[in-house]
Scaffold this motif. Structure first.
Motif, PDB file in Angstrom:
ATOM      1  N   LEU A   8       9.041 -49.896  18.974  1.00  0.00           N
ATOM      2  CA  LEU A   8       9.867 -50.845  19.713  1.00  0.00           C
ATOM      3  C   LEU A   8      11.044 -51.193  18.825  1.00  0.00           C
ATOM      4  N   SER A   9      12.250 -50.867  19.279  1.00  0.00           N
ATOM      5  CA  SER A   9      13.453 -51.048  18.454  1.00  0.00           C
ATOM      6  C   SER A   9      14.497 -51.791  19.266  1.00  0.00           C
ATOM      7  N   VAL A  42      10.126 -44.022  21.592  1.00  0.00           N
ATOM      8  CA  VAL A  42      10.843 -45.217  21.136  1.00  0.00           C
ATOM      9  C   VAL A  42      11.370 -45.976  22.344  1.00  0.00           C
ATOM     10  N   TYR A  43      10.903 -47.187  22.511  1.00  0.00           N
ATOM     11  CA  TYR A  43      11.436 -48.089  23.530  1.00  0.00           C
ATOM     12  C   TYR A  43      12.520 -48.923  22.851  1.00  0.00           C
ATOM     13  N   THR A  44      13.730 -48.897  23.399  1.00  0.00           N
ATOM     14  CA  THR A  44      14.860 -49.468  22.664  1.00  0.00           C
ATOM     15  C   THR A  44      15.970 -49.926  23.599  1.00  0.00           C
ATOM     16  N   ASP A  45      16.769 -50.843  23.114  1.00  0.00           N
ATOM     17  CA  ASP A  45      17.983 -51.226  23.830  1.00  0.00           C
ATOM     18  C   ASP A  45      19.199 -50.495  23.289  1.00  0.00           C
ATOM     19  N   ALA A  46      18.985 -49.563  22.349  1.00  0.00           N
ATOM     20  CA  ALA A  46      20.083 -48.798  21.747  1.00  0.00           C
ATOM     21  C   ALA A  46      19.629 -47.358  21.529  1.00  0.00           C
ATOM     22  N   TYR A  97       1.022 -47.866  18.354  1.00  0.00           N
ATOM     23  CA  TYR A  97       2.254 -48.614  18.056  1.00  0.00           C
ATOM     24  C   TYR A  97       2.402 -48.775  16.550  1.00  0.00           C
ATOM     25  N   VAL A  98       3.637 -48.641  16.074  1.00  0.00           N
ATOM     26  CA  VAL A  98       3.944 -48.823  14.658  1.00  0.00           C
ATOM     27  C   VAL A  98       5.187 -49.710  14.534  1.00  0.00           C
ATOM     28  N   ASP A  99       5.110 -50.769  13.727  1.00  0.00           N
ATOM     29  CA  ASP A  99       6.285 -51.594  13.454  1.00  0.00           C
ATOM     30  C   ASP A  99       7.387 -50.740  12.840  1.00  0.00           C
TER      31      ASP A  99
END
Length: 308
Positions: A8-9, A42-46, A97-99
């Protein structure tokens, strides 16, 4: 074997850079072993910030989605719970999931095989058993609300431990694992103090329900204790990469990079950085207090019991 490593980014360059480095460190290991069974999601807004490679997929999260995932009390850690529920429902494999503030040291095939075999959950490391000297308020909340937690599906909390939620995973088909964690988080958030770790408590309750989760352990370096120094350090790391390198070369560079704890400590000790760190901590503290205010307002409006 098939598994998705989920990231999650969102939220700014700091997080995009951390995700980029972590993804590249994992990609290096996969390419070196010519692996096709491990995919990265990768779930991301960018999405443009994510390394482009056939083993890496992205899904764009809109500002509206991210805000909705924060829930009633605007709790940022709730986004992870929603994203992992989404991943478990849609990807069709074991999910881990990984930080983003991590770097991969090896591929943990033995753990991946256990997840693939079915009916297993995973977190990063066991941080300790709850007791009078370790999260006593959380232990009291679990005891107080035991009946409600049992109705949500948590049957056995004997020897409950707090597990680091920098890693959370489960076998394919274990959607209820993620649904229960989300329900527990939403129930406990207005009922406990020190709300920073409510999401981690929720994961631990589900993962430790009558068993111990698998531990990813030292396959991954989680540098959470350098949260404020990492952006400066990673800028130095990326400065050593040539603009014309392809993703495979970038992955090799990051995967083989000599991580320098001494350099991080030097950055941490710099007086100017210390001042900036204090300002950042104050800003973050104000943001966390917004959650408390939303809960207080809900209670005053009668949306929550006044003495819960």
């Amino acid at each position: 074997m098939a598994i998705h490593i989920v990231y999650l980014s969102h939220g700014g360059k700091k997080y995009y850079d951390q995700t980029r480095f972590s993804v590249l460190s994992l990609l290096h290991l996969l390419l070196k072993q010519q692996r096709q069974d491990v995919k990265i999601m990768v779930y991301t807004d960018a999405p443009d910030s994510v390394p482009a490679h056939p083993l890496v997929r992205t899904e764009t999260l809109s500002r509206a989605q991210l805000q909705a995932y924060r829930g009633q009390f605007d709790y940022v850690h709730r986004i992870k719970l929603e994203v992992m529920l989404k991943a478990a429902r849609e990807l069709g494999t074991a999910v881990l999931y990984v930080d983003c503030d991590t770097r991969w040291l090896r591929v943990p095939d033995e753990l991946f095989a256990r997840l693939e075999a079915g009916n297993a959950s995973c977190m990063h490391v066991n941080e300790g058993v709850f007791g009078p000297g370790f999260f006593p308020d959380y232990l009291a909340a679990v005891d107080k609300h035991g009946a409600e937690l049992r109705k949500m599906g948590v049957a056995d909390v004997q020897g409950l431990a707090m597990w680091n939620a920098g890693v959370v995973g489960a076998s394919a088909g274990m959607v209820p694992f993620f649904e229960t964690a989300l329900r527990i988080n939403d129930f406990l958030l207005p009922r406990v103090e020190a709300r920073n770790w409510t999401e981690q408590l929720a994961w631990s309750l589900v993962a430790c329900d009558g068993r111990q989760p698998l531990a990813l352990g030292d396959a991954l370096h989680h540098y959470w204790n350098y949260s404020y120094e990492a952006p400066l350090y990673l800028a130095e790391v990326f400065a050593g990469m040539a603009p014309d390198w392809d993703v495979a070369r970038q992955a090799q560079y990051c995967g083989e990079f000599a991580w320098d704890e001494a350099r991080l400590k030097t950055i941490q000790a710099d007086p100017d950085h210390k001042r900036q760190r204090r300002r950042n901590k104050l800003r973050n503290s104000i943001a966390k207090r917004k959650v408390d205010w939303r809960i207080l307002i809900a209670r005053l409006r009668g949306a929550l019991p006044s003495a819960d």
